[in-house]
Motif scaffolding. Structure first.
Motif, PDB file in Angstrom:
ATOM      1  N   UNK A 169      29.212  45.423  49.072  1.00 10.53           N
ATOM      2  CA  UNK A 169      28.688  46.684  48.556  1.00 10.53           C
ATOM      3  C   UNK A 169      27.903  46.429  47.267  1.00 10.53           C
ATOM      4  N   UNK A 170      26.694  46.996  47.192  1.00  7.77           N
ATOM      5  CA  UNK A 170      25.841  46.844  46.019  1.00  7.77           C
ATOM      6  C   UNK A 170      26.003  48.044  45.086  1.00  7.77           C
ATOM      7  N   UNK A 171      25.926  47.771  43.763  1.00  9.33           N
ATOM      8  CA  UNK A 171      25.995  48.848  42.784  1.00  9.33           C
ATOM      9  C   UNK A 171      25.144  48.487  41.568  1.00  9.33           C
ATOM     10  N   UNK A 172      24.544  49.515  40.956  1.00  9.52           N
ATOM     11  CA  UNK A 172      23.688  49.313  39.781  1.00  9.52           C
ATOM     12  C   UNK A 172      24.569  49.244  38.529  1.00  9.52           C
ATOM     13  N   UNK A 173      25.217  48.106  38.340  1.00 11.87           N
ATOM     14  CA  UNK A 173      26.104  47.856  37.208  1.00 11.87           C
ATOM     15  C   UNK A 173      25.899  46.410  36.782  1.00 11.87           C
ATOM     16  N   UNK A 174      26.025  46.110  35.489  1.00  9.97           N
ATOM     17  CA  UNK A 174      25.902  44.722  35.046  1.00  9.97           C
ATOM     18  C   UNK A 174      27.214  43.979  35.292  1.00  9.97           C
ATOM     19  N   UNK A 175      27.122  42.675  35.509  1.00 14.93           N
ATOM     20  CA  UNK A 175      28.315  41.866  35.738  1.00 14.93           C
ATOM     21  C   UNK A 175      29.220  41.876  34.503  1.00 14.93           C
ATOM     22  N   UNK A 176      28.614  41.866  33.320  1.00 16.69           N
ATOM     23  CA  UNK A 176      29.405  41.885  32.085  1.00 16.69           C
ATOM     24  C   UNK A 176      30.212  43.172  31.961  1.00 16.69           C
ATOM     25  N   UNK A 177      29.608  44.298  32.327  1.00 15.87           N
ATOM     26  CA  UNK A 177      30.308  45.581  32.230  1.00 15.87           C
ATOM     27  C   UNK A 177      31.534  45.632  33.121  1.00 15.87           C
ATOM     28  N   UNK A 178      31.384  45.183  34.369  1.00 18.82           N
ATOM     29  CA  UNK A 178      32.536  45.255  35.277  1.00 18.82           C
ATOM     30  C   UNK A 178      33.568  44.198  34.917  1.00 18.82           C
ATOM     31  N   UNK A 179      33.132  43.077  34.345  1.00 19.67           N
ATOM     32  CA  UNK A 179      34.074  42.024  33.952  1.00 19.67           C
ATOM     33  C   UNK A 179      35.091  42.549  32.954  1.00 19.67           C
ATOM     34  N   UNK A 180      34.645  43.422  32.056  1.00 16.10           N
ATOM     35  CA  UNK A 180      35.532  43.962  31.026  1.00 16.10           C
ATOM     36  C   UNK A 180      36.592  44.908  31.576  1.00 16.10           C
ATOM     37  N   UNK A 181      36.415  45.359  32.823  1.00 15.23           N
ATOM     38  CA  UNK A 181      37.358  46.316  33.413  1.00 15.23           C
ATOM     39  C   UNK A 181      38.271  45.676  34.457  1.00 15.23           C
ATOM     40  N   UNK A 182      38.119  44.374  34.698  1.00 18.59           N
ATOM     41  CA  UNK A 182      38.886  43.714  35.751  1.00 18.59           C
ATOM     42  C   UNK A 182      40.212  43.174  35.222  1.00 18.59           C
ATOM     43  N   UNK A 183      41.253  43.156  36.065  1.00 19.09           N
ATOM     44  CA  UNK A 183      42.551  42.606  35.643  1.00 19.09           C
ATOM     45  C   UNK A 183      42.538  41.079  35.580  1.00 19.09           C
ATOM     46  N   UNK A 184      43.658  40.498  35.177  1.00 12.48           N
ATOM     47  CA  UNK A 184      43.723  39.087  34.821  1.00 12.48           C
ATOM     48  C   UNK A 184      43.487  38.092  35.931  1.00 12.48           C
ATOM     49  N   UNK A 185      43.649  38.489  37.204  1.00  6.16           N
ATOM     50  CA  UNK A 185      43.450  37.521  38.279  1.00  6.16           C
ATOM     51  C   UNK A 185      41.970  37.212  38.536  1.00  6.16           C
ATOM     52  N   UNK A 186      41.093  37.976  37.900  1.00  8.52           N
ATOM     53  CA  UNK A 186      39.657  37.727  38.039  1.00  8.52           C
ATOM     54  C   UNK A 186      39.184  36.798  36.923  1.00  8.52           C
ATOM     55  N   UNK A 187      38.299  35.871  37.260  1.00  7.96           N
ATOM     56  CA  UNK A 187      37.781  34.940  36.269  1.00  7.96           C
ATOM     57  C   UNK A 187      36.301  34.675  36.546  1.00  7.96           C
ATOM     58  N   UNK A 188      35.509  34.620  35.484  1.00  8.36           N
ATOM     59  CA  UNK A 188      34.090  34.330  35.625  1.00  8.36           C
ATOM     60  C   UNK A 188      33.907  32.825  35.730  1.00  8.36           C
ATOM     61  N   UNK A 189      33.170  32.372  36.739  1.00 10.76           N
ATOM     62  CA  UNK A 189      32.970  30.940  36.954  1.00 10.76           C
ATOM     63  C   UNK A 189      31.505  30.530  36.816  1.00 10.76           C
ATOM     64  N   UNK A 190      30.643  31.522  36.647  1.00  7.46           N
ATOM     65  CA  UNK A 190      29.200  31.266  36.618  1.00  7.46           C
ATOM     66  C   UNK A 190      28.538  32.500  36.033  1.00  7.46           C
ATOM     67  N   UNK A 191      27.329  32.336  35.526  1.00 11.49           N
ATOM     68  CA  UNK A 191      26.591  33.495  35.006  1.00 11.49           C
ATOM     69  C   UNK A 191      26.471  34.589  36.061  1.00 11.49           C
ATOM     70  N   UNK A 192      26.475  34.206  37.325  1.00 15.13           N
ATOM     71  CA  UNK A 192      26.256  35.175  38.407  1.00 15.13           C
ATOM     72  C   UNK A 192      27.486  35.471  39.255  1.00 15.13           C
ATOM     73  N   UNK A 193      28.645  34.861  38.942  1.00 14.15           N
ATOM     74  CA  UNK A 193      29.801  35.038  39.819  1.00 14.15           C
ATOM     75  C   UNK A 193      31.110  35.251  39.052  1.00 14.15           C
ATOM     76  N   UNK A 194      31.886  36.221  39.533  1.00  9.11           N
ATOM     77  CA  UNK A 194      33.287  36.387  39.162  1.00  9.11           C
ATOM     78  C   UNK A 194      34.080  36.257  40.452  1.00  9.11           C
TER      79      UNK A 194
END
Length: 235
Positions: A169-194
């Motif tokens: 699913x596509x959404x008009x949101x920045x990766x940084x914005x959604x990263x701040x709302x994700x719980x601890x099991x999520x981790x950023x591994x690349x500029x373009x991927x969580x």
């Protein structure tokens, strides 16, 4: 705990003074300095800050216009030479209102007030029951996801793609914005991927396998990822 602060003012002396004040407070970190509202808007779309020190009268976009357009604005302290904006500022839920020239003593009082508010907010969030799902807006729908079902999130220009085993699913949101709302099991591994660590099948030297998809681990995020991975290893 350190708090990230953004200074926004069109006057170079004011920017320098406020930046110097920030450097003197132990629990503050200067996240950035912007010279107008448009520049600040761009910065805040890509970066999360706790406190916004904001001038009002600026070219291109005023401080008030910025506050009205920001979807989720940081705790804001207005800094201005014009008293008449005080009422409008408080209508926009600013935490304090500093008159120029700003003394360090008055600056410190405003910061203490902001930090106290943020501390209470953190405690409330930690004690509140957190939902196991979230909603994301697409062009025509609002879609519900369980955090547990999300395998990865990919940035595609100004959009993100949320990937599960059954849908993308596509959404008009920045990766940084959604990263701040994700719980601890999520981790950023690349500029373009969580990625969601729950779904990792294999970890190679520079890639992660989830299902049939490989996700690259970039040098900038490698240490953070392998530290989290180490915390979850049994042997």
């Amino acid at each position: 705990m350190n708090y990230q602060i953004l200074v926004v003012d069109d006057e170079p002396p004011a920017r320098k003074l406020l930046s110097d004040y920030v450097s003197k407070v132990a629990n503050l970190e200067l996240a950035g300095v912007c010279s107008n509202g448009e520049e600040a808007m761009g910065f805040l779309k890509e970066n999360s800050v706790d406190i916004l020190l904001l001038d009002i009268r600026m070219p291109l976009m005023t401080g008030m216009d910025l506050l009205k357009e920001l979807p989720g604005r940081p705790l804001t302290i207005l800094v201005t030479a014009y008293e008449e904006y005080a009422v409008k500022g408080y209508e926009l839920d600013v935490i304090d209102y500093l008159m120029k020239p700003v003394s360090f003593e008055r600056f410190s009082k405003a910061i203490d007030k902001a930090v106290e508010y943020l501390s209470v907010q953190v405690v409330a969030e930690e004690t509140a029951e957190k939902p196991d799902y979230f909603f994301i807006k697409t062009d025509t729908r609002i879609v519900k996801f369980l955090f547990a079902e999300v395998q990865a999130i990919e940035a595609q220009r100004e959009y993100i793609k949320i990937i599960t085993s059954t849908r993308k699913v596509m959404s008009l949101v920045s990766l940084t914005s959604i990263a701040n709302a994700l719980p601890g099991e999520f981790v950023r591994i690349h500029r373009s991927f969580i990625i969601n660590m729950r779904h990792i099948d294999e970890v190679h030297s520079n890639e992660i396998l989830i299902g049939k998809d490989l996700y690259p681990i970039s040098r900038n995020y490698r240490d953070e990822f392998f530290k989290k991975l180490g915390d979850r290893k049994l042997l």
